[in-house]
Design an enzyme around this catalytic site. Structure first.
Site, PDB file in Angstrom:
ATOM      1  CB  VAL A 279      44.564  53.914  43.003  1.00  0.00           C
ATOM      2  CG1 VAL A 279      43.425  53.231  43.047  1.00  0.00           C
ATOM      3  CG2 VAL A 279      45.559  54.252  44.091  1.00  0.00           C
ATOM      4  N   GLY A 280      47.776  53.166  40.818  1.00  0.00           N
ATOM      5  CA  GLY A 280      48.857  53.856  40.540  1.00  0.00           C
ATOM      6  C   GLY A 280      50.168  53.597  41.438  1.00  0.00           C
ATOM      7  CG  HIS A 453      51.453  28.851   7.227  1.00  0.00           C
ATOM      8  ND1 HIS A 453      50.347  29.535   7.442  1.00  0.00           N
ATOM      9  CD2 HIS A 453      50.864  27.611   7.024  1.00  0.00           C
ATOM     10  CE1 HIS A 453      49.284  28.575   7.661  1.00  0.00           C
ATOM     11  NE2 HIS A 453      49.625  27.283   7.193  1.00  0.00           N
TER      12      HIS A 453
HETATM   13  P1  NAD Z   1      47.765  52.319  36.481  1.00  0.00           P
HETATM   14  O1  NAD Z   1      47.761  53.769  36.289  1.00  0.00           O
HETATM   15  O2  NAD Z   1      48.015  51.410  35.013  1.00  0.00           O
HETATM   16  O3  NAD Z   1      45.978  52.122  36.909  1.00  0.00           O
HETATM   17  C1  NAD Z   1      45.518  52.435  37.886  1.00  0.00           C
HETATM   18  C2  NAD Z   1      44.112  52.731  37.661  1.00  0.00           C
HETATM   19  O4  NAD Z   1      43.416  52.990  39.016  1.00  0.00           O
HETATM   20  C3  NAD Z   1      43.663  53.900  36.607  1.00  0.00           C
HETATM   21  O5  NAD Z   1      42.851  52.802  35.685  1.00  0.00           O
HETATM   22  C4  NAD Z   1      42.997  54.730  37.503  1.00  0.00           C
HETATM   23  O6  NAD Z   1      42.128  55.640  36.649  1.00  0.00           O
HETATM   24  C5  NAD Z   1      42.287  53.918  38.671  1.00  0.00           C
HETATM   25  N1  NAD Z   1      42.207  54.739  39.737  1.00  0.00           N
HETATM   26  C6  NAD Z   1      42.958  55.495  40.314  1.00  0.00           C
HETATM   27  N2  NAD Z   1      42.409  56.175  41.482  1.00  0.00           N
HETATM   28  C7  NAD Z   1      41.164  55.459  41.596  1.00  0.00           C
HETATM   29  C8  NAD Z   1      40.183  55.532  42.859  1.00  0.00           C
HETATM   30  N3  NAD Z   1      40.460  56.287  43.911  1.00  0.00           N
HETATM   31  N4  NAD Z   1      39.386  54.675  42.669  1.00  0.00           N
HETATM   32  C9  NAD Z   1      39.171  53.844  41.641  1.00  0.00           C
HETATM   33  N5  NAD Z   1      40.076  53.663  40.650  1.00  0.00           N
HETATM   34  C10 NAD Z   1      41.117  54.524  40.532  1.00  0.00           C
HETATM   35  O7  NAD Z   1      48.319  52.047  37.905  1.00  0.00           O
HETATM   36  P2  NAD Z   1      48.571  50.378  38.465  1.00  0.00           P
HETATM   37  O8  NAD Z   1      47.788  49.219  37.764  1.00  0.00           O
HETATM   38  O9  NAD Z   1      48.743  50.660  39.757  1.00  0.00           O
HETATM   39  O10 NAD Z   1      50.325  50.310  37.990  1.00  0.00           O
HETATM   40  C11 NAD Z   1      51.158  51.122  38.547  1.00  0.00           C
HETATM   41  C12 NAD Z   1      52.443  51.316  37.260  1.00  0.00           C
HETATM   42  O11 NAD Z   1      53.095  49.998  37.221  1.00  0.00           O
HETATM   43  C13 NAD Z   1      51.622  51.473  35.950  1.00  0.00           C
HETATM   44  O12 NAD Z   1      52.417  52.884  35.480  1.00  0.00           O
HETATM   45  C14 NAD Z   1      52.344  50.505  35.187  1.00  0.00           C
HETATM   46  O13 NAD Z   1      53.049  51.115  33.872  1.00  0.00           O
HETATM   47  C15 NAD Z   1      53.135  49.505  35.923  1.00  0.00           C
HETATM   48  N6  NAD Z   1      53.008  48.152  35.686  1.00  0.00           N
HETATM   49  C16 NAD Z   1      52.959  47.897  34.451  1.00  0.00           C
HETATM   50  C17 NAD Z   1      52.844  46.450  34.128  1.00  0.00           C
HETATM   51  C18 NAD Z   1      53.020  46.045  32.576  1.00  0.00           C
HETATM   52  O14 NAD Z   1      53.882  46.568  32.091  1.00  0.00           O
HETATM   53  N7  NAD Z   1      52.572  44.883  32.515  1.00  0.00           N
HETATM   54  C19 NAD Z   1      52.075  45.688  35.116  1.00  0.00           C
HETATM   55  C20 NAD Z   1      51.901  46.162  36.300  1.00  0.00           C
HETATM   56  C21 NAD Z   1      52.143  47.559  36.482  1.00  0.00           C
END
Ligand code: NAD
Ligand code: FAD
Length: 476
Positions: A279-280, A453
């Site tokens: 969730v972040g 191409h």
């Molecule tokens: P995120 O912010 O990308 O996604 C978290 C999701 O969880 C959001 O959609 C949010 O609405 C949801 N959420 C939050 N609280 C919730 C709850 N209580 N119940 C249900 N849903 C809820 O965060 P992440 O996926 O944890 O990733 C963390 C960070 O790591 C991100 O900021 C991302 O930039 C980075 N990351 C990047 C990559 C990449 O560049 N490919 C890959 C993985 C992670």
């Protein structure tokens, strides 16, 4: 006695280690402190990205992609391989080997560049002094002092009370990289970057995956046309994404995780074998210094910095996941380079409008610049060109022709404002869009460029032509 440096960097993730190397290249005397260690207590460089983030997740994505291709796609190419199987511990061991090689590579780079590495927990004190201890212990390992300090302590997973981690049944992203078998029923809280990538890994290997997402809009940070297309594609792949779903509780009973959430229809219950909480992430700004440091934080505990990553205290800089902006490894690294160069007296800055984002699903989502909805909200007049991958010869030859390239250009100046891709290898394709935008290209500039191409990149060319309604391989 404090050991004197020009620069001390706290943290050896992609922000800190890159900053330290760039400082050394510029002739500055630099030390880098990091506390990350393995089970034996040995130091591991590379931070979240190398140890439990970008690299291990991509290693597992690659393995699971090959497994899924062998299972579902090889027969279309006339390749028969009999019954295939998956050895999860071997897959995880390969991932660990990739990580180990890369972390050792950073140690070698530090030595080659003359960066002093100190393993331990750093605490910043007044007067730009840094005290290094073994984490949780009192014994001081080193005392450092520098004209300039770069804080690059990164971030950690957000934990929520409704789903307390036990790291066995309810895990964070780190735990989800270490499963020893494929969970039959896998729940994921949060359908963001981590949820989608790790959901894809385990779904390809056979898990039934349900993602529980609080927002009522799927992937709201991406262009909504792309998000809607991706949502349909993920659903077809078996990712059951439940949006507008508010988590109420998750409890472990009899080796199962019982989850209750609420959506438009009321309370819902679902049972999983494992649950990933994604969730972040939150900045690690809480254990590195005390209030006496007078470093301003914002309301979400990010260290407050200006566009040059200068904090409220002169000579102290903060970069990467510790500060505002997207939590991405390449953003952290570029901030590290900018700060090192500014410390060395160079004029250096970062274009925050041109940081690419990628979600490594299959197809991949990649974008840079403004979305269509952002242009609408800012009342920017635009022309849009979309080219479907189904019209790309190379995509068809590959057997992966889902998705599109979308280019948004300013209606009057034709300058490219945003490029959004949902396709195979979008992570590689997006860099040409970043380069074009960094050179302030117009859609016409891309349209006038010759693309080889057959390549997937031709779809960028066609999308640029479509901005002017003259794409060749679709009727614009
Ligand atoms: P995120 O912010 O990308 O996604 C978290 C999701 O969880 C959001 O959609 C949010 O609405 C949801 N959420 C939050 N609280 C919730 C709850 N209580 N119940 C249900 N849903 C809820 O965060 P992440 O996926 O944890 O990733 C963390 C960070 O790591 C991100 O900021 C991302 O930039 C980075 N990351 C990047 C990559 C990449 O560049 N490919 C890959 C993985 C992670
Ligand atoms: P970090 O990499 O977190 O490094 C911080 C370092 O500081 C750590 O090594 C830590 O030990 C050290 N530290 C902290 N406090 C102290 C202290 N007081 N003393 C000593 N050392 C300390 N980003 C992408 O761009 N692409 C991806 O594909 C991608 N995939 C990801 C997948 C997952 C599962 C996760 C979790 C993240 C992913 N990210 C991805 C995000 C990326 O990992 C981060 O944005 C990036 O690592 C941030 O770099 P950083 O240098 O700011 O911090």
């Amino acid at each position: 006695m404090n050991k004197q440096y020009d620069v001390v960097v706290i943290g050896a993730g992609p922000g800190g280690y890159v900053a330290a190397i760039r400082c050394a290249q510029l002739g500055l005397k630099v030390a880098c402190v990091d506390e990350w260690h393995n089970a034996k207590g040995e130091s591991l460089l590379g931070g979240t990205c190398l140890n439990v983030g970008c690299i291990p997740s991509k290693a597992l994505l690659e393995s699971s992609h090959l497994y899924a291709a062998a299972q579902n796609e090889f027969k279309d190419h006339g390749i028969g391989i009999g019954k295939i199987s998956i050895d999860v511990p071997a897959m995880v061991a390969r991932k660990n080997k990739v990580v180990q090689e890369l972390t050792q590579g950073i140690s070698a780079l530090f030595k080659a560049n003359g960066v002093d590495f100190i393993h331990g927990h750093a605490r910043l004190e007044q007067g730009k002094k840094v005290v290094v201890r073994e984490r949780g212990k009192k014994k001081i390992l080193a005392r450092l002092e520098a004209e300039n300090i770069i804080l690059a302590a990164g971030s950690s997973s957000v934990h929520i009370d409704q789903a307390p981690l036990d790291q066995k049944y309810i895990v964070d992203s780190t735990g989800a990289l270490e499963f020893d078998a494929v969970p039959k029923r896998l729940g994921i809280i949060g359908a963001g970057a981590i949820g989608l990538e790790l959901g894809s890994v385990w779904s390809r290997l056979g898990s039934e995956v349900v993602l529980i997402e609080a927002m009522d809009e799927f992937l709201s940070i991406a262009d909504q046309q792309i998000s809607r297309t991706a949502f349909r594609s993920y659903k077809k792949q078996g990712l059951d994404i439940r949006i507008n779903a508010r988590l109420l509780s998750a409890t472990v009973k009899n080796k199962e995780v019982h989850v209750t959430y609420e959506d438009n229809r009321g309370a819902q219950q679902v049972v999983f074998d494992k649950l990933i909480v994604a969730v972040g992430r939150k900045p690690n700004s809480d254990t590195m210094f005390g209030d006496e440091m007078e470093l301003e934080l914002d309301e979400r505990a990010f260290i407050h910095v200006n566009k040059y990553c200068e904090t409220s205290v002169p000579g102290i800089y903060a970069i990467g996941d510790l500060v505002r902006g997207p939590m991405l490894a390449h953003k952290a690294s570029e901030e590290g380079i900018m700060v090192a160069e500014r410390i060395a007296g160079q004029v250096s800055s970062l274009n925050y409008d041109h940081i690419p984002s990628v979600i490594y699903t299959q197809p991949e989502i990649a974008w840079v610049g403004k979305t269509e909805q952002a242009c609408e909200a800012e009342a920017i007049p635009v022309n849009i060109g979309v080219f479907p991958m189904s019209a790309s010869g190379r995509a068809r030859a590959m057997g992966n022709n889902e998705g599109m390239v979308k280019i948004i250009a300013h209606k009057e100046t034709d300058r490219v404002l945003g490029v959004h891709i949902f396709s195979a290898q979008a992570s590689e394709l997006i860099s040409q869009a970043v380069t074009a935008m960094q050179m302030q290209a117009s859609a016409e500039d891309i349209a006038m460029t010759i693309f080889a191409h057959p390549t997937l990149a031709e779809s960028i060319h066609e999308a640029a032509l479509a901005v002017d309604k003259r794409a060749i391989h679709i009727k614009s």
